[in-house]
Every structure is written in C-alpha cells, then in structure tokens.
Design an enzyme around this catalytic site. Structure first.
Site, PDB file in Angstrom:
ATOM      1  N   ASP A 142      47.360  -1.451 -21.081  1.00 38.12           N
ATOM      2  CA  ASP A 142      48.614  -2.167 -20.875  1.00 38.12           C
ATOM      3  C   ASP A 142      48.684  -3.469 -21.678  1.00 38.12           C
ATOM      4  O   ASP A 142      49.676  -3.719 -22.365  1.00 38.12           O
ATOM      5  CB  ASP A 142      48.785  -2.467 -19.381  1.00 38.12           C
ATOM      6  CG  ASP A 142      50.030  -3.287 -19.107  1.00 38.12           C
ATOM      7  OD1 ASP A 142      51.118  -2.703 -19.033  1.00 38.12           O
ATOM      8  OD2 ASP A 142      49.910  -4.527 -19.001  1.00 38.12           O
ATOM      9  N   ALA A 170      53.863  -2.321 -19.427  1.00 36.61           N
ATOM     10  CA  ALA A 170      53.843  -1.155 -20.321  1.00 36.61           C
ATOM     11  C   ALA A 170      53.405   0.099 -19.583  1.00 36.61           C
ATOM     12  O   ALA A 170      53.996   1.174 -19.750  1.00 36.61           O
ATOM     13  CB  ALA A 170      52.933  -1.430 -21.518  1.00 36.61           C
ATOM     14  N   ASP A 171      52.372  -0.010 -18.774  1.00 36.39           N
ATOM     15  CA  ASP A 171      51.889   1.142 -18.001  1.00 36.39           C
ATOM     16  C   ASP A 171      52.979   1.678 -17.084  1.00 36.39           C
ATOM     17  O   ASP A 171      53.279   2.882 -17.069  1.00 36.39           O
ATOM     18  CB  ASP A 171      50.695   0.724 -17.143  1.00 36.39           C
ATOM     19  CG  ASP A 171      49.362   0.956 -17.844  1.00 36.39           C
ATOM     20  OD1 ASP A 171      49.310   1.751 -18.786  1.00 36.39           O
ATOM     21  OD2 ASP A 171      48.375   0.327 -17.426  1.00 36.39           O
ATOM     22  N   SER A 172      53.540   0.793 -16.273  1.00 35.32           N
ATOM     23  CA  SER A 172      54.536   1.236 -15.296  1.00 35.32           C
ATOM     24  C   SER A 172      55.784   1.781 -15.981  1.00 35.32           C
ATOM     25  O   SER A 172      56.343   2.805 -15.555  1.00 35.32           O
ATOM     26  CB  SER A 172      54.909   0.076 -14.365  1.00 35.32           C
ATOM     27  OG  SER A 172      53.790  -0.344 -13.616  1.00 35.32           O
ATOM     28  N   GLY A 175      55.197   5.266 -17.293  1.00 38.21           N
ATOM     29  CA  GLY A 175      55.268   6.250 -16.220  1.00 38.21           C
ATOM     30  C   GLY A 175      56.699   6.569 -15.834  1.00 38.21           C
ATOM     31  O   GLY A 175      57.067   7.732 -15.610  1.00 38.21           O
TER      32      GLY A 175
END
Length: 397
Positions: A142, A170-172, A175
């Site tokens: 992230d 960025a991760d969330s 997803g």
C-alpha cells in the site's frame, strides 16, 4: 444446523478467495457480507512462510477481513491439493487472487487455463502494478502505491516532505474496484454466459483515488502541492482551533461564506471587497486564518459546532476512533456490527457502508479457523470420509 447467512442478495454465488493481506480479502469480503458462499482457500498452517502477513489469526485485522467466509486448507504443492482446487473452480462463479502475475502463471491460475476449466468463471486479479508492463513482477504494498500514485506528495503540511495517509488507501480502493469490476462482469455474464478477466492494481486504484488532484494536472497542467489541513482551493475550509481543541469548517460556496460571517459575529466581512469572493479570499488565507482563530478561540468547539449547524454552515468535530464510534449518528447507522467467536467471544467489526432496503449485508459468522470447513466443503465436492482421511495423510489439506 444450517449455517447463518448474512444476506440473501448473493446467496447463489460461490466465490473462491485465494488472496491475502488486504486488497483481495476486501474484495471477497463484500461478496461474503451480501451472502455469497465465499471459501477462503489457504495453505495448511505451517506450510506458507508468509501466512501471518495479515497478523495473527485471532487479531483484529484477520477478524475484520474474513468474517462470513468458510475456510478450506489446501496444499497446492501436492497433486491431490491441485485436484481439489480444480473441482472448486469447476463450480465457482468468481475467483479472487492477488498473486504476482508470474506466480499465478506458475500455479496454473492464469485466465486461459481457468477459462478452459470453467468458461463461466470470472477471475478477479489484484496486483501491485498490473498484469503486464515493466513492473508486473514487482511486489506491491500500500505505501509503495501511495508514493507512486501521487498521494504522498499532496498529503501533509506544505514543505513537510512526503506523508503517507493514515489508512491503507491503495489496498482498500483496489479491493473495492476489484469488486466493482466483478459485479460488472457478472451482469454481462447474464447475457453472454461467459466469464472474463477482471484486473486492477494498487497503483491504478491509488491514481483513481487522486481524482480531482490528478485531473488538475491532466486538464490544466498544474502539479498540486501539499496543502496540509486546508482545502486546495476553497477557504475557509479546513481545521481551525477553538478554545478547547479543533474543528473542521467547510465553506464551499458564497452562501456558506455569508452564513459563516454571521455565525462568527462578523457579518460585515461577507461584503468586504477584500474577501467577497473565493478568488480574493484564497491568496489571503493566512491572514484570514489568524482573524478567524482569534474569534474561534473565544469559545469551545461545542459552541461553534452548534452555531454553525444553526447557520447551515458545514462543520464537524475531529474524532479519535473511540470518539467516532461513540457519536450518535455513527451508532444510528450501525456500521459497527457484533459477532461471536468461539475463542474471542463477542466483539464488533466494521460493517458494509452501503444499505440495501430488502437484502442488506450483515455479519453473521466470525472469521473461521484455518481449515474449519474442510470436511464440509470436501463432502460437497464428493469426497467421502475415507477420501478426506487419505487427503490428510497425504498432507494435501
């Protein structure tokens, strides 16, 4: 006893979650919370040296990311384990994975191979930098995506140097975008009968989250600087000190400006030719901040929040996380949802931030123990008790 289901909305879907850490599990969690049969396919404990990348099994992160799922442990380094995965794929609607592209190809989880096994399967691939291109084999995290995606250059106080956001943006976002792409592919499959490959990456998701800051450069050629707690082009919009703390104020239009001036007891400022438009106020933001905070420091935050609410001026408190969950509106929304775990007991996790009127999401079951549903799932695939025992002896599950 029938397994509790969080929703009937997606109850006809089977999703295989082969992902880990955050982006992929976030994508799969959306389907789980809306009632899909999400099977978390993972290595048996002790086989994967990176199995604790999301923290301890009973830790807050794992418990929040993997509720409402079932767990099947499969050793994909064994022929028997590979056979189990193939059986699962043949009956699945979606497969979510976040292997590096080269690793996925080596495991035979590339789209072409999967499409031959199940032409209706939708493969959701979430990577660090994309499925092709010069960075395709790089590992992505992230914070790396935040840096490369521009976010760290606009976060923080002017001149402070790069600052990461306090959450895994960025991760969330990857997803969420992965789930969005999957829903589009499911809708299209209803017409074509065919699956397809949905791809997103931390880098693309982070750039998309830059939104108006990225558009500012693409359209006008302006490189946005750090603005700290101030809005890049509206004022007064940002964090302001009161007698006992800080509040957010959001004056985004001239009507708000006039109401704000009245609320702070300075109605004459509204028509002052020095400040009567956003274009005039913006260059004078430092002097206006001094003026406003001299006034705001005369009363507590609660006083000003009530005054601004009465004047229809957008404003709000700045909470720590415990204060956030104590807020009456947050409690009314019910986004903190209770669940019971056989070891941890009762606790709460973060629910879905979208409500459907007939088939809302909920949290029905806690994150499973590794392999908790092995016997159950393998029986659904046609393995009898003797075959399951043999799989255990072979180290395949």
């Amino acid at each position: 006893m029938p397994r509790p289901t969080p929703s009937t909305a997606l109850s006809k879907l089977r999703v295989l979650d082969l992902s880990r850490v955050r982006a992929g599990p976030t994508c799969a969690r959306i389907f789980a919370d809306f009632g899909a049969d999400v099977i978390k396919v993972e290595s048996p404990p002790g086989f994967d040296p990176n199995e604790n990348m999301s923290g301890a099994r009973h830790g807050y992160d794992m418990q929040n990311l993997h509720r409402n799922k079932r767990s099947l442990t499969v050793n994909l380094k064994t022929p028997q384990g590979q056979a189990i995965l193939r059986k699962l794929i043949e009956g699945a609607d979606l497969l979510v994975e976040n292997f590096r592209p080269d690793v996925k190809d080596r495991l035979g989880l590339d789209f072409e191979t999967l499409h031959k096994l199940n032409p209706r399967l939708i493969l959701v691939s979430i990577s660090g930098f994309g499925q092709s291109g010069p960075y395709r084999t790089r590992a992505g995290f992230d914070q790396i995506a935040q840096g490369m995606g521009g976010m760290m250059s606009v976060t923080g106080l002017p001149g402070q140097g790069p600052v990461r956001a306090g959450i895994a943006v960025a991760d969330s976002a990857a997803g969420l975008y992965g789930a969005l792409g999957a829903f589009v592919a499911l809708q299209e499959r209803a017409t074509s009968g065919k699956g397809q490959w949905v791809q997103t990456s931390l880098l693309e998701a982070q750039i998309a989250m830059m939104d108006f800051q990225a558009a500012r450069f693409l359209v006008e050629g302006t490189v946005p600087p750090q603005a700290g707690n101030d809005h890049p082009y509206s004022t007064p919009m940002g964090v302001y000190a009161t007698r006992n703390g800080y509040i957010n104020i959001g004056v985004g239009a001239e009507g708000h400006w006039r109401s704000f001036c009245t609320a702070i007891g300075r109605p004459e400022l509204a028509d002052d030719p020095e400040y009567d438009s956003m274009e005039k106020r913006l260059p004078k933001r430092p002097e206006l901040r001094v003026m406003f905070e001299d006034i705001l420091r005369q009363h507590d935050s609660a006083h000003w929040l009530a005054a601004f609410e009465a004047a229809a001026v957008p404003a709000g408190p700045i909470y720590a996380v415990d204060e956030m969950f104590d807020d009456p509106q947050v409690q009314h929304l019910g986004i903190a949802q209770a669940v019971n775990h056989p070891v941890l007991g009762d606790y709460r996790v973060v629910g879905e931030p979208v409500t459907l009127s007939r088939t809302p999401a909920s949290v029905a079951t806690a994150t499973p123990e590794a392999g908790e549903h092995n016997d159950e799932i393998l029986a659904e695939l046609g393995y009898d008790a003797g075959a399951v025992a043999e799989l255990r002896r072979a180290g395949a599950i």
